[in-house]
Motif scaffolding. Sequence first.
Motif, mmCIF file in Angstrom:
data_model
loop_
_atom_site.group_PDB
_atom_site.id
_atom_site.type_symbol
_atom_site.label_atom_id
_atom_site.label_comp_id
_atom_site.label_asym_id
_atom_site.label_seq_id
_atom_site.Cartn_x
_atom_site.Cartn_y
_atom_site.Cartn_z
ATOM 1 N N TRP A 142 0.834 -1.207 0.000
ATOM 2 C CA TRP A 142 0.000 0.000 0.000
ATOM 3 C C TRP A 142 0.868 1.255 0.000
ATOM 4 O O TRP A 142 0.613 2.195 -0.754
ATOM 5 C CB TRP A 142 -0.919 0.011 1.218
ATOM 6 N N ALA A 161 2.318 1.867 -3.366
ATOM 7 C CA ALA A 161 1.334 2.469 -4.267
ATOM 8 C C ALA A 161 1.125 3.945 -3.931
ATOM 9 O O ALA A 161 1.001 4.790 -4.829
ATOM 10 C CB ALA A 161 0.009 1.713 -4.166
ATOM 11 N N TYR A 162 1.110 4.266 -2.646
ATOM 12 C CA TYR A 162 0.958 5.659 -2.226
ATOM 13 C C TYR A 162 2.126 6.505 -2.726
ATOM 14 O O TYR A 162 1.943 7.630 -3.203
ATOM 15 C CB TYR A 162 0.866 5.713 -0.705
ATOM 16 N N VAL A 213 3.999 5.893 -5.357
ATOM 17 C CA VAL A 213 3.883 6.038 -6.811
ATOM 18 C C VAL A 213 2.873 7.126 -7.160
ATOM 19 O O VAL A 213 3.093 7.946 -8.066
ATOM 20 C CB VAL A 213 3.490 4.692 -7.451
ATOM 21 N N LEU A 226 -6.933 4.585 -3.605
ATOM 22 C CA LEU A 226 -6.119 4.376 -2.409
ATOM 23 C C LEU A 226 -6.956 3.823 -1.257
ATOM 24 O O LEU A 226 -6.477 2.988 -0.474
ATOM 25 C CB LEU A 226 -5.458 5.690 -1.990
ATOM 26 N N ALA A 237 -7.471 0.214 -1.933
ATOM 27 C CA ALA A 237 -6.238 -0.507 -1.604
ATOM 28 C C ALA A 237 -6.061 -0.611 -0.096
ATOM 29 O O ALA A 237 -5.559 -1.624 0.416
ATOM 30 C CB ALA A 237 -5.040 0.202 -2.234
#
Length: 615
Positions: free
Chosen positions: A19, A22-23, A25, A171, A174
């Motif tokens: 997570w 991804a945050y 990115v 988000l 996710a």
Amino acid sequence: MDPRLLLDLAVGGSALAGWFAAYGVVRLATRPASPTPAPATMDLGDEPPALVSLLVNRWSLTEDAAESTLLDLAARGFVELRQPGDDPMQTTLHLPPSPPDAAGLRPYERLVLDRVRGLAVHGVLPLSALTFRNEAQAKSWNKRLRAQVVADARAAGLSRRRFGPKVTTVLSAAALLAGVVVGLAAAHYGSWHAEEDNPGLAAGFVTFAVLSVIAGATPGERDTPRGRQVAARWLGVRDWLRGHEQFDELPPASVAIWDRYLGYGAAVGATRLASAVLDLGMGDRSLVWSSYGGTWHRVRVRYPRLPRYGRTLPRLLLSAAISGAVGFFLLKLFGPSADLFPTSDDPATRIVALVAAGIVAGAVLLLAFGGYTLVRGVADLATERTITGEVLWVQVWKSTAQGENRPARPWLHYLAVDDGSGERTTAWGLPSQWAGDCHHGDTVTIRVRPWSRRVVQVAVVGHGRPRSLTEPVVPEATGPRVARAGAPTPESLFTTEEIGQALGLPVGAAEAVDLPGPLVGVQFRAAGDGSPVLMIQAVSGAAGQWIWRLNARGQELPGIGDGAYLAGERAVLRLGDRTVLLTLLGVARARTAHLPWLLAQGALRASANRDQATT
């Protein structure tokens, strides 16, 4: 350690790591753009200065927004800025008796104007009195200003939330997935301990809640396609303004001449002196002006706080030795009784084992910290380097208390230096005995230790002008400024009778006005109540060309002098290399009908005087 626990920790940790990856990115992908400046231009757009400040600073609002708004309000006649002497810090704000209608002001413009009006006494306010005295009030006021500017930028299609609804939804989804995975891992762990409550549901919910809060907290604004185009155009205006010599040295009171260009110059960071004098409580030590390298620019400064910063090598080695010794002692004392997963049925024994395990974990960290500090401290000594740059900020960092009735004794100062390597820098730790040797604006050569950020040697190689602007400016010559020989002065172009006839009201004799730079000027007051009704300013040379270019717009008046224009309450006249600017004030603002006739009288008189001088 039980392999099953390792598996559960790995699964839960992988979900969290995924997570946060991804945050990261998403943050990288939504960074505000850095538009390429358009060709240099003097054409101003319709956007107010506060919005311009947001755009040219990569969608980040700085103190320039409020300062440029105040200058723009002065250019539009809502307030007047007057500098009685040569020191810009003596500038005062005056509320005009007949200001323009404020109904069309934007919320943040009204916010700035209301602050001026609220502090003014009998219509007058020293510029330095605008600074907030209460930090909480300053933060609240600045927060309102930022919210209003951002809302206006979004409404105009120039800005948007960095994390929009789609990004936040992704988000959050996710985060839900990560919460489910962590919850399942925790539930699997709890299934081994049937006698205890299963932590799966709580772990999953807490994980989802925390990650959702992080996802919903937007990290600011970002660009839009239209915003990038507008920002590029304003960056072109910035380049044009910076290309003119001494524009960055104009004081706030020069807005009477430079009109809205000064406010927009402050918005794009091209007016160092005016921005340094103005202070609406938004400025801080983290964004400082620097002239190192030959051009004025701003540098963002970070001030470190960790204990190692600014320490001497003996203090670092002592800290490493103490940490290592304490860690070794605790490990030797509690290591044998530590058990992360006690199997004893006795609750007291299990608690003791868990506490011992926690102490052992802390001891290991102390040992690691001691070893790391030892290695880095020695390496820091071997990697000393020398840098040269301009002093941006000097401030007390650490002090030693000396008793109730004695002031604290500082032993370490912050020293921020711009070495020209970039737009950001980190302050150094300067021993306090050297703090008095260097001042803001000085060029220094310092020998430093990079890891501890400590200055071990300092030498001033050039003295600079202080940033504080608190020292009075010494005039270059005593007495009032006079025009060069043969140049038409404002009072020689127009008679009192002609001015009274043009304005339709009787006026008193001309009064000299102290203006910044090469300007000379006079002011006329109404004979009845003594209120100012007309200001006439004149200037030659490069400054005269500048003012002519700025004011040569509106209605052209052919056949008067070497050129003349009328725009609103202002009229400009060109006489050779000299520019004469007329500005109607107060009750006379709307009496523009006979200004062309008045300019014609002045042009004829200047021509006659020139003919007499040549015969």
